[in-house]
Design a protein around this motif. Structure first.
Motif, PDB file in Angstrom:
ATOM      1  N   ALA A 341      50.678  48.728  47.855  1.00 35.33           N
ATOM      2  CA  ALA A 341      51.417  48.134  46.704  1.00 35.33           C
ATOM      3  C   ALA A 341      50.973  46.956  45.711  1.00 35.33           C
ATOM      4  O   ALA A 341      50.298  46.048  46.431  1.00 35.33           O
ATOM      5  CB  ALA A 341      52.795  48.088  46.935  1.00 35.33           C
ATOM      6  N   PRO A 342      51.139  46.906  44.568  1.00 33.06           N
ATOM      7  CA  PRO A 342      50.610  45.536  43.870  1.00 33.06           C
ATOM      8  C   PRO A 342      51.305  44.598  44.311  1.00 33.06           C
ATOM      9  O   PRO A 342      52.443  44.501  44.659  1.00 33.06           O
ATOM     10  CB  PRO A 342      50.936  45.859  42.340  1.00 33.06           C
ATOM     11  N   GLY A 343      50.496  43.429  44.373  1.00 32.79           N
ATOM     12  CA  GLY A 343      51.120  42.226  44.825  1.00 32.79           C
ATOM     13  C   GLY A 343      51.190  41.699  46.194  1.00 32.79           C
ATOM     14  O   GLY A 343      51.350  40.611  46.545  1.00 32.79           O
ATOM     15  N   VAL A 344      50.826  42.723  47.149  1.00 30.26           N
ATOM     16  CA  VAL A 344      50.662  42.318  48.535  1.00 30.26           C
ATOM     17  C   VAL A 344      49.635  41.487  48.930  1.00 30.26           C
ATOM     18  O   VAL A 344      49.830  40.413  49.469  1.00 30.26           O
ATOM     19  CB  VAL A 344      50.542  43.776  49.278  1.00 30.26           C
ATOM     20  N   LEU A 345      48.598  41.762  48.386  1.00 32.01           N
ATOM     21  CA  LEU A 345      47.339  40.803  48.520  1.00 32.01           C
ATOM     22  C   LEU A 345      47.547  39.329  48.259  1.00 32.01           C
ATOM     23  O   LEU A 345      47.078  38.437  48.729  1.00 32.01           O
ATOM     24  CB  LEU A 345      46.169  41.514  48.074  1.00 32.01           C
ATOM     25  N   GLU A 346      48.015  39.353  46.836  1.00 36.78           N
ATOM     26  CA  GLU A 346      48.356  37.805  46.182  1.00 36.78           C
ATOM     27  C   GLU A 346      49.338  37.143  47.080  1.00 36.78           C
ATOM     28  O   GLU A 346      49.376  36.221  47.390  1.00 36.78           O
ATOM     29  CB  GLU A 346      48.807  38.322  44.860  1.00 36.78           C
ATOM     30  N   ALA A 370      50.632  50.429  59.212  1.00 40.23           N
ATOM     31  CA  ALA A 370      50.937  51.388  58.196  1.00 40.23           C
ATOM     32  C   ALA A 370      50.412  52.661  58.552  1.00 40.23           C
ATOM     33  O   ALA A 370      51.343  53.892  58.346  1.00 40.23           O
ATOM     34  CB  ALA A 370      50.585  50.866  56.774  1.00 40.23           C
ATOM     35  N   SER A 371      49.446  52.905  59.011  1.00 38.59           N
ATOM     36  CA  SER A 371      48.727  54.200  59.200  1.00 38.59           C
ATOM     37  C   SER A 371      49.364  54.843  60.418  1.00 38.59           C
ATOM     38  O   SER A 371      49.759  56.033  60.499  1.00 38.59           O
ATOM     39  CB  SER A 371      47.432  53.993  59.601  1.00 38.59           C
ATOM     40  N   THR A 378      53.864  48.444  51.414  1.00 37.73           N
ATOM     41  CA  THR A 378      54.743  47.710  50.415  1.00 37.73           C
ATOM     42  C   THR A 378      55.193  46.131  50.786  1.00 37.73           C
ATOM     43  O   THR A 378      54.718  45.798  52.136  1.00 37.73           O
ATOM     44  CB  THR A 378      56.003  48.548  50.347  1.00 37.73           C
ATOM     45  N   MET A 379      55.583  45.592  49.857  1.00 41.30           N
ATOM     46  CA  MET A 379      55.958  43.998  50.295  1.00 41.30           C
ATOM     47  C   MET A 379      57.043  43.975  51.397  1.00 41.30           C
ATOM     48  O   MET A 379      57.046  43.136  52.255  1.00 41.30           O
ATOM     49  CB  MET A 379      56.499  43.392  49.082  1.00 41.30           C
ATOM     50  N   GLU A 380      57.882  44.969  51.487  1.00 45.19           N
ATOM     51  CA  GLU A 380      58.963  45.064  52.717  1.00 45.19           C
ATOM     52  C   GLU A 380      58.223  45.219  53.952  1.00 45.19           C
ATOM     53  O   GLU A 380      58.520  44.542  54.852  1.00 45.19           O
ATOM     54  CB  GLU A 380      59.981  45.928  52.205  1.00 45.19           C
ATOM     55  N   LEU A 381      57.367  46.150  53.783  1.00 43.88           N
ATOM     56  CA  LEU A 381      56.396  46.569  55.284  1.00 43.88           C
ATOM     57  C   LEU A 381      55.784  45.341  55.723  1.00 43.88           C
ATOM     58  O   LEU A 381      55.556  45.143  56.637  1.00 43.88           O
ATOM     59  CB  LEU A 381      55.834  47.680  54.931  1.00 43.88           C
TER      60      LEU A 381
END
Length: 490
Positions: A341-346, A370-371, A378-381
Motif C-alpha cells: 500500500a502507498p505510504g508504508v515505506l514512508e 504478509a505472504s 497495508t498500514m494496519e498490517l
C-alpha cells in the motif's frame, strides 16, 4: 600408497585436527610417493612445510602407520604444479550446508620463503626440500592466513549512496581500485548499522576482482587479538609477525575492541608501522573517531589520524527511503503478487531512523508475514506486525527539546517562537519546529498545537504542509532541517 588411500587418510585427519586446521594446513599437502621409509609430500610454500612438520608431523606419521605403511620420516618438497580445486574432506564435511552459506576466504598472502630451510621436528625426522619456491609462491598462494568470511551481499552494487555516506563511499571506491596508495590508513567510523562493514566487504570483493595478485586480509580486531594470543601461547610469534607483515592490504574491522589490551595494541602498532613503511594499504573501521576511542594508546591514535578519517553520518529520511525502495524490488521478486500500500515505506523510513539493519529486518519480516497470512501490506498490517520494532524505535525526542534546538539554531527566544507574534522571523522557525515535532515524535497534531501556545491543529497542519513544500524549493530550509534532525537524533 595410492591417491585414493591418501584421500581416506585425509578424512581421518579431518576428524582429528578439525575443519579449520585441516583446510589451512593438511588439505594443501599433495602426496607424491613412499620410498625407503620416506613419505614425500609436495607443498606450495616453505613456510607451510615447516609448520606442518612442526605441528602435525607426528600425527601424520601415526596415521600412515595405522594405514599399514612403513614410514619413518616425512619429506616435504616445494615445487610447481597445477592448482588443485579445494575439495575432498572439507566439502565432504559440509555436504549438507547450503551454497549460500559457504564463506569465501579473503586472505591469500604470499609469504617470504627460504630455500635453505632446515628440518624442524626431531621427533618426526622430517626433511624439507625447496625447489623453485619463488615461482611456486606466485603460482600457488594457499590460505596460510585465513581472514573472516566475506558476505556476498555486501558489494558496491548493493550499497545505497546518499548525502550522509557519499564521502565514505567515494574513498572506499578509490582504495578498491588497487592503485598507488594515496591515503594510508583509510579510517571509516560511524554508529551501528550505518554501512562500515558493508563498505569493508565491498572493498575486499572489488580488490579480489580487479587485483587478484594482491594479498588481501580482512578480519575483526577481536580475531587479530585471538591470533596474537594464540601465537603467544604456542610460542610462534615470529610466524605471526611474518604472516601479518606479508599482506598487501590489511583490513581491520571494529578496531575499538583492542582498546585497553596493552600487548595486542603493542603488536598492532608494530604491524601498522611495518605495513606503512612497505607502502601497503591499511583500512580500518571503528564506531567512533580515533581520538574518541577510550584506552587506545596515543601513539596508535595519532597514526590512525594521519590518513583519511571519514565519518558515516546517521541516515537521513531520503537515504532510508531509498534503501527501502531498493529492498522492495528484491522482496517483490521473492514474493510475486504481494501488494504494498502507498505510504508504508514512508512510514517505516520516518519511524525507524537509527539503524539500517533494523530497517531492513523490519521490511523482511513484513513481507514474510504478509505472504504467510495472504494479505496485502497495508498500514494496519504494518503496525500490527512491527508493533515491537516500532515501540523499540520510538523516538525519545520531546517537543520541548525540539523547540529549544530550533530557537537556538535561529537565535531567537523560545518565548517568541511559541508566542502569538506572527512576523516571519518567528513564524518560519515555529513552522519548522512543528514539522520536526510531527516527524520526530509520536504526538498528535492537537497535542503539538497545545505546546505551541495553544494553537489549533489546523494551524499545525498548515505549518507542516508549508515546510514540506519549502523543503523541495528552498535549499537553505532543507539544509536547516537536516542539521536540526542530526542534532536531535545524535
Amino acid at each position: 600408497m595410492t591417491q585414493e588411500q591418501w584421500g581416506q587418510l585425509q578424512n581421518n585427519l579431518l576428524k582429528t585436527v578439525g575443519k579449520n586446521n585441516f583446510a589451512t594446513w593438511i588439505e594443501p599437502l599433495e602426496f607424491l610417493e613412499i620410498t625407503d621409509g620416506v613419505a614425500t609430500f609436495q607443498v606450495p610454500t616453505t613456510f607451510l612445510g615447516n609448520y606442518v612438520s612442526q605441528n602435525f608431523g607426528d600425527l601424520i606419521l601415526h596415521k600412515l602407520s595405522e594405514a599399514g605403511e612403513d614410514v619413518r620420516r616425512i619429506h616435504f618438497r616445494v615445487g610447481t604444479s597445477a592448482p588443485r580445486p579445494r575439495v575432498a574432506a572439507t566439502q565432504a564435511a559440509n555436504h549438507s550446508a547450503s551454497p549460500a552459506s559457504a564463506a569465501q576466504p579473503v586472505a591469500q598472502p604470499r609469504l617470504a620463503e627460504s630455500d635453505d630451510a632446515a628440518p624442524t621436528s626431531a621427533q618426526t625426522h622430517s626433511v624439507f626440500e625447496a625447489t623453485d619456491s619463488a615461482a611456486t609462491s606466485q603460482a600457488l598462494r594457499e590460505e596460510l592466513l585465513p581472514g573472516a568470511p566475506l558476505d556476498s551481499r555486501f558489494t558496491f552494487d548493493t550499497f545505497f549512496v546518499g548525502k550522509p555516506n557519499e564521502l565514505a563511499h567515494a574513498a572506499a571506491r578509490r582504495v578498491a581500485e588497487g592503485g598507488p596508495v594515496t591515503f594510508n590508513p583509510l579510517f571509516l567510523y560511524g554508529g551501528v548499522g550505518l554501512g562500515k562493514t558493508h563498505l569493508m566487504h565491498a572493498i575486499a570483493w572489488e580488490l579480489q576482482t580487479k587485483r587478484p595478485d594482491l594479498n588481501v586480509v580482512y578480519l575483526s580486531a577481536e580475531q587479530f587479538m585471538y591470533r596474537f594470543v594464540q601465537a603467544l601461547r604456542d610460542r610462534k610469534m615470529m610466524d605471526f609477525k611474518q604472516l601479518f607483515r606479508s599482506v598487501d592490504v590489511l583490513m581491520v574491522d571494529d578496531v575499538q575492541f583492542i582498546a585497553g589490551k596493552d600487548s595486542t595494541q603493542e603488536e598492532f602498532f608494530h604491524t601498522f608501522n611495518a605495513l606503512v613503511d612497505q607502502n601497503k594499504q591499511i583500512i580500518i573501521s571503528a564506531d567512533r573517531a580515533p581520538g574518541e576511542i577510550k584506552d587506545l594508546e596515543e601513539r596508535i591514535k595519532s597514526r590512525l589520524q594521519c590518513g583519511l578519517v571519514v565519518d558515516l553520518h546517521p541516515t537521513d529520511y531520503e537515504l532510508r527511503l531509498g534503501i527501502l525502495q531498493s529492498k522492495v524490488e528484491q522482496h517483490s521478486a521473492q514474493y510475486p503478487g504481494l501488494e504494498l500500500a502507498p505510504g508504508v515505506l514512508e512510514f517505516l523510513a520516518h519511524r525507524i531512523s537509527t539503524n539500517v539493519r533494523v530497517l531492513e529486518g523490519a521490511l523482511t519480516r513484513l513481507f514474510a508475514f504478509a505472504s504467510l497470512v495472504g494479505r496485502p501490506i497495508t498500514m494496519e498490517l504494518t503496525q500490527d506486525c512491527l508493533a515491537d520494532v516500532l515501540r523499540a524505535s520510538e523516538r525519545k525526542i520531546t517537543v520541548e527539546e525540539i523547540q529549544r534546538k530550533v530557537s537556538e539554531h535561529y537565535n531567537i527566544r523560545l518565548s517568541d517562537m511559541i508566542g502569538p507574534k506572527r512576523v516571519r522571523t518567528y513564524a518560519r522557525p515555529r513552522q519548522i519546529a512543528m514539522y520536526l515535532c510531527k516527524q520526530l515524535t509520536s504526538r498528535s497534531l492537537p497535542e503539538i498545537g497545545r505546546r505551541f501556545g495553544g494553537r489549533d491543529h489546523t494551524t499545525v497542519m498548515h505549518g507542516v504542509k508549508r515546510i514540506e513544500e519549502l523543503r523541495q524549493q528552498d535549499g537553505q530550509i532543507a539544509e536547516d532541517l537536516e542539521l536540526l534532525r542530526r542534532a536531535l537524533e545524535a
